[in-house]
Design a protein around this motif. Structure first.
Motif, PDB file in Angstrom:
ATOM      1  N   SER A  66      -6.029 -16.061   5.787  1.00 48.27           N
ATOM      2  CA  SER A  66      -6.156 -14.746   5.190  1.00 48.27           C
ATOM      3  C   SER A  66      -4.777 -14.117   5.067  1.00 48.27           C
ATOM      4  O   SER A  66      -3.790 -14.673   5.536  1.00 48.27           O
ATOM      5  N   VAL A  67      -4.734 -12.956   4.429  1.00 45.61           N
ATOM      6  CA  VAL A  67      -3.503 -12.169   4.348  1.00 45.61           C
ATOM      7  C   VAL A  67      -3.727 -10.874   5.109  1.00 45.61           C
ATOM      8  O   VAL A  67      -4.698 -10.158   4.850  1.00 45.61           O
ATOM      9  N   PHE A  68      -2.846 -10.577   6.050  1.00 44.55           N
ATOM     10  CA  PHE A  68      -2.919  -9.345   6.835  1.00 44.55           C
ATOM     11  C   PHE A  68      -1.844  -8.397   6.316  1.00 44.55           C
ATOM     12  O   PHE A  68      -0.646  -8.688   6.407  1.00 44.55           O
ATOM     13  N   SER A  69      -2.288  -7.256   5.764  1.00 43.27           N
ATOM     14  CA  SER A  69      -1.354  -6.387   5.036  1.00 43.27           C
ATOM     15  C   SER A  69      -1.420  -4.925   5.438  1.00 43.27           C
ATOM     16  O   SER A  69      -0.948  -4.057   4.695  1.00 43.27           O
ATOM     17  N   ASP A  70      -2.027  -4.626   6.583  1.00 44.11           N
ATOM     18  CA  ASP A  70      -2.052  -3.229   7.033  1.00 44.11           C
ATOM     19  C   ASP A  70      -0.618  -2.693   7.076  1.00 44.11           C
ATOM     20  O   ASP A  70       0.259  -3.315   7.674  1.00 44.11           O
ATOM     21  N   PRO A  71      -0.361  -1.561   6.459  1.00 45.01           N
ATOM     22  CA  PRO A  71       1.009  -1.037   6.416  1.00 45.01           C
ATOM     23  C   PRO A  71       1.629  -0.817   7.790  1.00 45.01           C
ATOM     24  O   PRO A  71       2.859  -0.858   7.932  1.00 45.01           O
ATOM     25  N   ARG A  73       0.874  -2.693  10.597  1.00 45.92           N
ATOM     26  CA  ARG A  73       0.647  -3.825  11.501  1.00 45.92           C
ATOM     27  C   ARG A  73       1.901  -4.157  12.315  1.00 45.92           C
ATOM     28  O   ARG A  73       1.808  -4.639  13.445  1.00 45.92           O
ATOM     29  N   ARG A  78       7.707  -2.849   7.112  1.00 47.19           N
ATOM     30  CA  ARG A  78       6.586  -3.245   6.238  1.00 47.19           C
ATOM     31  C   ARG A  78       6.549  -4.760   6.178  1.00 47.19           C
ATOM     32  O   ARG A  78       7.434  -5.404   5.602  1.00 47.19           O
ATOM     33  N   THR A  79       5.529  -5.351   6.811  1.00 48.74           N
ATOM     34  CA  THR A  79       5.450  -6.802   6.920  1.00 48.74           C
ATOM     35  C   THR A  79       4.057  -7.280   6.541  1.00 48.74           C
ATOM     36  O   THR A  79       3.067  -6.830   7.133  1.00 48.74           O
ATOM     37  N   ILE A  80       3.980  -8.162   5.576  1.00 46.79           N
ATOM     38  CA  ILE A  80       2.717  -8.783   5.167  1.00 46.79           C
ATOM     39  C   ILE A  80       2.711 -10.210   5.694  1.00 46.79           C
ATOM     40  O   ILE A  80       3.678 -10.953   5.503  1.00 46.79           O
ATOM     41  N   SER A  82       0.901 -13.902   5.707  1.00 46.67           N
ATOM     42  CA  SER A  82      -0.039 -14.911   5.234  1.00 46.67           C
ATOM     43  C   SER A  82      -0.336 -15.814   6.424  1.00 46.67           C
ATOM     44  O   SER A  82       0.585 -16.309   7.080  1.00 46.67           O
TER      45      SER A  82
END
Length: 217
Positions: A66-71, A73, A78-80, A82
């Motif tokens: 999944s992709v975790f994209s909570d601003p 997190r 700002r880290t997205i 995968s």
């Protein structure tokens, strides 16, 4: 990017249990991972980080989770992420245990960085779900196994006891496992040597769209 890698390992006090591979960074336990290089694909980046951070170079199955994209997190950055799910068979030696990496029982996780505990939980749910309708256990089992051994692997991943006779009936009907015509060693209690089986395929395939095992965790 981050990878949750599972292996069924033997515990002195709890038999065989599902373990996840963790790496220590900045005095904190986390999932192995990091940045994606300019020439990396997501999967090659995942494998590179596993090798560099945990000395793990053999993974039987690797799939995007999944992709975790909570601003929020990762605080202040700002880290997205995968994320990937990886599986290692029980008979593959792994030497990750050190000051910097360790295999940890999923039921006794230490505090993890950021949202990594959530990622581990989602990876466990994905694995449990796929055990019902695919042959994904090939990536957790040794090359040959008795059905009691395979039922321990399923039970470790699912979180409840799995009956070996019922499991053999289901997997044989689906063409997932085949008899090898050989037998294993008898247990400590003696008795007849157990028949040994193997998975018919060493890659993921859907075996039944309708799950027959209990629902996932």
């Amino acid at each position: 990017m981050l990878t949750a890698v599972f292996q069924v390992r033997e515990c002195d006090d709890a038999g065989h249990t599902l373990h996840v591979l963790l790496a220590r960074r900045d005095e904190e336990w986390s999932l192995p991972g990091g940045a994606i290089g300019d020439r990396d694909t997501l999967s090659t980046a995942a494998q590179r980080h596993l090798a560099e951070q945990a000395r793990l170079t053999r993974v039987a199955h690797l799939e995007q989770l999944s992709v975790f994209s909570d601003p929020d997190r990762v605080p202040e950055t700002r880290t997205i992420a995968s994320t990937f799910l990886g599986l290692v068979p029980r008979d593959i030696p792994t030497d990750a245990t050190s000051n910097d990496a360790a295999w940890v029982n999923v039921t006794a996780l230490p505090p993890l960085a950021f949202d990594h505990a959530q990622i581990v939980h989602q990876a466990r749910r994905r694995l449990a779900a796929k055990l019902s309708y695919t042959n994904i256990a090939f990536a957790l089992a040794p090359g040959t196994f008795s059905m009691s051994e395979l039922s321990e692997i399923y039970g470790s991943a699912l979180g409840y006891t799995v009956d070996a006779t019922n499991l053999l009936r289901i997997l044989s009907r689906r063409g997932v496992v085949v008899a090898t015509g050989t037998v294993g060693r008898t247990g400590r209690a003696g008795g007849r040597p157990p028949s040994l089986y193997a998975f018919a395929d060493a890659s993921l395939r859907v075996t039944d769209e309708f799950a027959t095992l209990r629902p996932p965790l």
